[in-house]
Design a protein around this motif. Structure first.
Motif, short mmCIF file in Angstrom:
data_model
loop_
_atom_site.label_atom_id
_atom_site.label_comp_id
_atom_site.label_asym_id
_atom_site.label_seq_id
_atom_site.Cartn_x
_atom_site.Cartn_y
_atom_site.Cartn_z
N UNK A 34 0.83 -1.20 0.00
CA UNK A 34 0.00 0.00 0.00
C UNK A 34 0.87 1.25 0.00
N UNK A 35 1.87 1.28 0.86
CA UNK A 35 2.76 2.43 0.94
C UNK A 35 3.44 2.70 -0.39
N UNK A 36 3.94 1.65 -1.00
CA UNK A 36 4.61 1.77 -2.30
C UNK A 36 3.67 2.35 -3.36
N UNK A 37 2.46 1.83 -3.42
CA UNK A 37 1.49 2.28 -4.42
C UNK A 37 1.11 3.74 -4.20
N UNK A 38 0.87 4.13 -2.95
CA UNK A 38 0.50 5.51 -2.66
C UNK A 38 1.62 6.49 -3.02
N UNK A 39 2.84 6.13 -2.69
CA UNK A 39 3.98 6.99 -2.98
C UNK A 39 4.22 7.07 -4.51
N UNK A 40 4.03 5.94 -5.20
CA UNK A 40 4.17 5.94 -6.66
C UNK A 40 3.13 6.83 -7.33
N UNK A 41 1.90 6.76 -6.85
CA UNK A 41 0.84 7.60 -7.41
C UNK A 41 1.13 9.08 -7.19
N UNK A 42 1.62 9.42 -6.01
CA UNK A 42 1.92 10.83 -5.72
C UNK A 42 3.06 11.32 -6.60
N UNK A 43 4.05 10.49 -6.84
CA UNK A 43 5.17 10.88 -7.71
C UNK A 43 4.68 11.14 -9.13
N UNK A 44 3.75 10.33 -9.61
CA UNK A 44 3.22 10.50 -10.97
C UNK A 44 2.46 11.81 -11.12
#
Length: 127
Positions: free
Chosen positions: A115-125
Motif C-alpha cells: 500500500x505504501x509503495x502504491x500511494x507513494x508511486x501515485x503521488x510521484x506520478x
C-alpha cells in the motif's frame, strides 16, 4: 463497522490527536497502528479478514513496510459523507499531505509495504 487506521509516520502527537478526535466526532472507530507484523494484510489489520490470503500483485513493492513520514490513513467501510467530512477537516487543519486510501476488495490482501509503495508511486506520478 466504519473505521480508520492511521499509520502515523512522523506525525506529531497533536496531529494524531486531531485525527482521532475528528474520527470520534464522526463516530468512526480510530486505531493508530505503530507496531504490526509486516506479513499481515490490510484486511487482517483492519479486522475485516481473519487469515492471510496474499494476492499476486503486479506491484513491484518492497517486502518491508516503509511508512512515509506524512503517514497513511486507511479508511475502512466508511460512508462517502463521512469521508467527505473527514477530508474537509484534514484540509482545514493543514493535514492534507497525509497519504489516504480506502480499503477495497483488491487492496484488502496487500501488506502495508504494498500500500505504501502504491500511494507513494501515485503521488510521484502527479508531480
Amino acid at each position: 463497522m466504519e473505521k480508520i487506521l492511521l499509520f502515523p509516520g512522523k506525525r506529531s502527537d497533536n496531529e494524531i490527536a486531531f485525527i482521532a478526535k475528528t474520527a470520534q466526532k464522526l463516530r468512526l472507530r480510530f486505531t493508530e497502528i505503530t507496531n504490526f507484523d509486516e506479513n499481515q494484510t490490510l484486511g487482517m489489520l483492519s479486522g475485516f479478514q481473519q487469515t492471510s490470503k496474499f494476492s499476486h500483485s503486479t506491484l513491484d513493492a518492497p517486502e518491508s513496510a516503509d511508512i512515509p513520514d506524512a503517514g497513511i490513513l486507511l479508511l475502512c467501510n466508511c460512508k462517502d459523507s463521512h469521508i467527505d467530512k473527514l477530508l474537509t477537516s484534514l484540509r482545514c487543519a493543514g493535514l492534507q499531505s497525509i497519504y489516504k486510501a480506502v480499503l477495497t476488495s483488491t487492496n484488502i490482501h496487500w501488506r502495508v509495504g504494498q500500500l505504501s509503495y502504491e500511494l507513494q508511486s501515485e503521488r510521484e506520478k502527479l508531480k
